[in-house]
Design a protein around this motif. Structure first.
Motif, short mmCIF file in Angstrom:
data_model
loop_
_atom_site.label_atom_id
_atom_site.label_comp_id
_atom_site.label_asym_id
_atom_site.label_seq_id
_atom_site.Cartn_x
_atom_site.Cartn_y
_atom_site.Cartn_z
N GLU A 452 0.83 -1.21 0.00
CA GLU A 452 0.00 0.00 0.00
C GLU A 452 0.86 1.26 0.00
OE1 GLU A 452 -2.58 -0.37 3.34
OE2 GLU A 452 -3.94 -1.80 2.36
N ALA A 453 1.99 1.23 0.72
CA ALA A 453 2.87 2.40 0.78
C ALA A 453 3.47 2.71 -0.59
CB ALA A 453 3.97 2.17 1.81
N ILE A 454 3.80 1.68 -1.37
CA ILE A 454 4.36 1.90 -2.71
C ILE A 454 3.36 2.64 -3.57
CG2 ILE A 454 5.04 0.72 -4.84
CD1 ILE A 454 6.36 -1.41 -3.10
N ALA A 455 2.09 2.24 -3.52
CA ALA A 455 1.06 2.90 -4.34
C ALA A 455 0.77 4.31 -3.84
CB ALA A 455 -0.21 2.06 -4.34
N ASP A 456 0.74 4.52 -2.51
CA ASP A 456 0.45 5.84 -1.95
C ASP A 456 1.53 6.87 -2.29
OD1 ASP A 456 -1.97 5.17 -0.83
OD2 ASP A 456 -1.08 4.45 1.04
N ALA A 457 2.74 6.43 -2.62
CA ALA A 457 3.85 7.35 -2.86
C ALA A 457 3.72 8.10 -4.18
CB ALA A 457 5.16 6.59 -2.84
N PHE A 458 2.83 7.68 -5.08
CA PHE A 458 2.69 8.33 -6.38
C PHE A 458 1.76 9.55 -6.25
CE2 PHE A 458 4.22 4.21 -7.58
CZ PHE A 458 5.00 4.46 -8.70
N LYS A 459 2.05 10.58 -7.03
CA LYS A 459 1.25 11.79 -7.02
C LYS A 459 -0.13 11.51 -7.64
CE LYS A 459 5.11 15.07 -7.29
NZ LYS A 459 5.72 16.16 -8.07
N GLY A 460 -1.15 12.16 -7.06
CA GLY A 460 -2.49 12.00 -7.57
C GLY A 460 -3.24 10.82 -7.00
N VAL A 461 -2.57 9.98 -6.16
CA VAL A 461 -3.23 8.82 -5.56
C VAL A 461 -3.95 9.27 -4.29
CG1 VAL A 461 -2.88 6.58 -4.47
CG2 VAL A 461 -1.56 7.19 -6.51
N GLU A 462 -5.24 8.98 -4.22
CA GLU A 462 -6.02 9.34 -3.05
C GLU A 462 -5.93 8.28 -1.96
OE1 GLU A 462 -10.67 10.41 -1.94
OE2 GLU A 462 -10.00 10.42 -4.02
N LYS A 463 -6.07 7.00 -2.33
CA LYS A 463 -5.98 5.92 -1.35
C LYS A 463 -5.70 4.62 -2.08
CE LYS A 463 -6.12 4.31 2.82
NZ LYS A 463 -5.03 4.63 3.76
N ALA A 464 -4.93 3.73 -1.42
CA ALA A 464 -4.63 2.42 -2.00
C ALA A 464 -5.03 1.34 -1.00
CB ALA A 464 -3.14 2.30 -2.34
N TYR A 465 -5.59 0.22 -1.52
CA TYR A 465 -6.05 -0.87 -0.67
C TYR A 465 -5.48 -2.18 -1.20
CZ TYR A 465 -9.53 2.61 0.75
OH TYR A 465 -10.15 3.74 1.20
N ALA A 466 -4.83 -2.94 -0.31
CA ALA A 466 -4.36 -4.29 -0.66
C ALA A 466 -5.46 -5.28 -0.34
CB ALA A 466 -3.09 -4.64 0.11
N ILE A 467 -5.92 -6.04 -1.33
CA ILE A 467 -7.03 -6.99 -1.13
C ILE A 467 -6.61 -8.36 -1.63
CG2 ILE A 467 -8.74 -5.17 -1.31
CD1 ILE A 467 -9.31 -6.07 -4.16
N GLN A 468 -7.49 -9.35 -1.41
CA GLN A 468 -7.27 -10.72 -1.85
C GLN A 468 -5.94 -11.26 -1.34
OE1 GLN A 468 -7.84 -11.31 -6.03
NE2 GLN A 468 -9.88 -10.42 -6.04
N ALA A 469 -5.70 -11.06 -0.03
CA ALA A 469 -4.48 -11.58 0.61
C ALA A 469 -3.21 -11.07 -0.06
CB ALA A 469 -4.49 -13.11 0.64
N GLY A 470 -3.26 -9.82 -0.55
CA GLY A 470 -2.09 -9.24 -1.17
C GLY A 470 -1.90 -9.61 -2.62
N ARG A 471 -2.89 -10.28 -3.22
CA ARG A 471 -2.79 -10.64 -4.63
C ARG A 471 -3.21 -9.50 -5.55
NH1 ARG A 471 0.66 -14.61 -4.26
NH2 ARG A 471 -0.09 -16.36 -3.02
N GLU A 472 -3.87 -8.46 -4.98
CA GLU A 472 -4.33 -7.34 -5.79
C GLU A 472 -4.20 -6.05 -4.98
OE1 GLU A 472 -8.29 -5.73 -8.21
OE2 GLU A 472 -8.28 -7.73 -7.28
N ILE A 473 -3.82 -4.97 -5.65
CA ILE A 473 -3.77 -3.64 -5.05
C ILE A 473 -4.70 -2.73 -5.87
CG2 ILE A 473 -1.67 -3.14 -6.39
CD1 ILE A 473 -2.45 -1.62 -2.97
#
Length: 523
Positions: A452-473
């Motif tokens: 989730e931290a990797i996805a949140d670090a990009f500009k324009g990202v409001e929120k990131a959620y790791a789902i399916q036991a980490g198989r999908e972000i």
């Protein structure tokens, strides 16, 4: 009178005995000479037969030699004839090429002459063209000055504005074309890929993982714990030094725990302790003797396991050292999954997929079995196991396709064949099937947080959620800052960042969501 008679009888007996002795001597001599003559005759016959057989064999060899010489001569004459024919054809082709070159030279000479003739005619036209060119240049300059006055922009500013618009339009068209190509490719390839993978998974059955980092040895009674410890702990120290594992004796009833990450050493310790318990003689000298014997037996067991795996998959010409490394992987785990079982499972999956795609099944199985061979020595050699495995495969004479597939299955290098791509798919299927691997809750949570931290670090990202036991972000972006086309590029950038900065089994799906909501309340 009686004495004379006795004397005569005695003399007669002596004479009879002498006659019998000489008769027996001559009879034995006669039969001995006869046996000797018979033996000599048989030896002569055998020698004559051997001589005849030798002569016959000599003739056969001479005939075979002559036949072989004749065949070699025919082959040589045939090859010589073919070579001569090839040389003759080559001479003909060279002669034709020389003729073509001569004709082209003649044509070029004629063209040169024509060009020289036309130069005189063109000189007058060139002067008139130059005059017209100067007139057009003057008109263009006047038009530029008028355009600058009307638009209020200089030439350089107008160029930058124009180029910027062209660049934006080109990017948008390129992104649109890229998306169209990707969608068309997915539509045609997705169905076939699912079909191949489903067939491979259906035909490969495997057990759930049950390996741990400890082994438990049952004791006949709790009194044996004291004997295992020994006076002042000398027995347990000797066992730990000889095997390299930790021997834990606690309150667990009638059991001793062996702890260690090296499963080979732990298995040696378990077998040794069980034999010592059966024997009853537990002292440092006996412990070293039993451990040495079990180590020797374990080497044979490891080789047998490697031979069995190679035989089970039907592979040929595998180097003995690679077979030994394969056997060692029976006592190696990755995320709790047995390494040898994983390699055999990947090999079977690759064989099925290669069969569906009409590829070399044996080569696919070989790559699948050897893809994690570097894990057998990864604790001894520095570097990623894929690179170590590729070096081992190269050292022991494997083909370039096998080497590239091994080193590229975790993308240390780019894959150069379809087998390398199949290996990545089969490896992911084997590693991510339910029950294949397990990891601690702490590591699992850390992996999700980092994802989730990797996805949140990009500009324009409001929120990131790791789902399916980490198989999908799933990444939700701000619609006023990220366009639809930029969202597609953002998904690729997040994917690259995850691949570079995170270790994970299988694959992770990156989904970028952009939506605009207009909300009004009627009162």
């Amino acid at each position: 009178m009686d004495s004379t008679l006795k004397m005569i009888v005695y003399v007669v007996e002596v004479l009879v005995f002498i006659l019998m002795f000489f008769a027996g001597y001559f009879i034995r001599k006669f039969f001995s000479e006869k046996h000797l003559r018979d033996t000599e005759e048989r030896a002569k016959k055998a020698a004559e037969e051997s001589k005849k057989e030798f002569e016959n064999r000599k003739k056969e060899v001479e005939l075979e030699s002559k036949d072989l010489k004749f065949k070699m001569r025919l082959d040589f004459e045939r090859e010589t004839k073919d070579r001569r024919q090839e040389l003759s054809n080559l001479e003909k082709r060279l002669g034709q090429k020389e003729e073509n070159i001569d004709r082209k030279v003649d044509v070029l000479e004629k063209k040169d002459k024509d060009i020289l003739k036309r130069e005189g005619l063109l000189s007058g036209k060139e002067r008139s063209i130059e005059t017209r060119h100067n007139e057009l240049s003057g008109l263009i300059s006047e038009e530029k000055q008028k355009l600058q006055r009307i638009s209020g922009l200089s030439v350089e500013e107008a160029k930058r504005l124009f180029l910027q618009r062209v660049e934006d339009d080109a990017k948008q068209e390129a992104q649109t074309l890229f998306n169209k190509i990707i969608n068309d490719t997915k539509e045609s390839a997705d169905k076939k890929a699912k079909e191949v993978l489903s067939t491979a998974i259906q035909r490969c059955a495997a057990e759930h993982v049950t390996n741990t980092t400890v082994s438990v040895v049952a004791l006949p009674n709790d009194e044996m714990k004291g004997r295992i410890i020994g006076r002042e702990g000398r027995n347990i120290r000797a066992l730990e030094i000889a095997t390299g594992v930790d021997v834990i004796i606690d309150d667990t009833p009638e059991a001793v725990i062996l702890s260690g990450f090296d499963m080979v050493k732990r298995e040696i310790a378990r077998i040794s302790l069980e034999r010592l318990l059966q024997d009853g003689r537990i002292h440092p000298g006996r412990i070293e003797e039993v451990v040495d014997k079990v180590k020797h037996e374990m080497d044979n067991t490891i080789k047998e396991e490697g031979d069995h795996a190679v035989f089970e998959l039907g592979l040929q010409r595998v180097h003995p050292e690679i077979i030994r490394l394969i056997g060692r992987l029976k006592y190696r785990t990755s995320y709790g999954q047995n390494a040898l079982q994983h390699m055999k499972e990947v090999s079977l999956l690759m064989g099925v997929m290669a069969g569906e795609l009409n590829l070399d099944i044996n080569l696919a199985k070989r790559i699948g079995l050897l893809h994690d061979i570097g894990k057998a020595v990864s604790h001894e050699v520095e570097g990623p196991h894929a690179k170590i495995g590729a070096d081992l495969a190269k050292k022991y004479g494997e083909s370039p396709q096998v080497i590239n597939a091994i080193i590229s299955h975790h993308e240390e290098e780019e894959p150069t064949s379809i087998y390398a791509v199949l290996l990545q798919g089969a490896d992911a299927v084997s590693a991510t099937r339910p029950g294949a691997r397990r990891e601690s809750l702490e590591n699992y949570i850390k992996r999700l947080e980092k994802l989730e931290a990797i996805a949140d670090a990009f500009k324009g990202v409001e929120k990131a959620y790791a789902i399916q036991a980490g198989r999908e972000i799933r990444v939700i972006v701000q619609p006023e800052k990220i366009t639809d086309l930029q969202a597609i590029g953002l998904s690729r950038e997040i994917r690259k960042k995850i691949e570079e900065g995170l270790e994970y089994p299988g694959q992770i799906k990156v989904t970028v969501i952009r939506e605009t909501r207009a909300i009004e309340y009627a009162k």
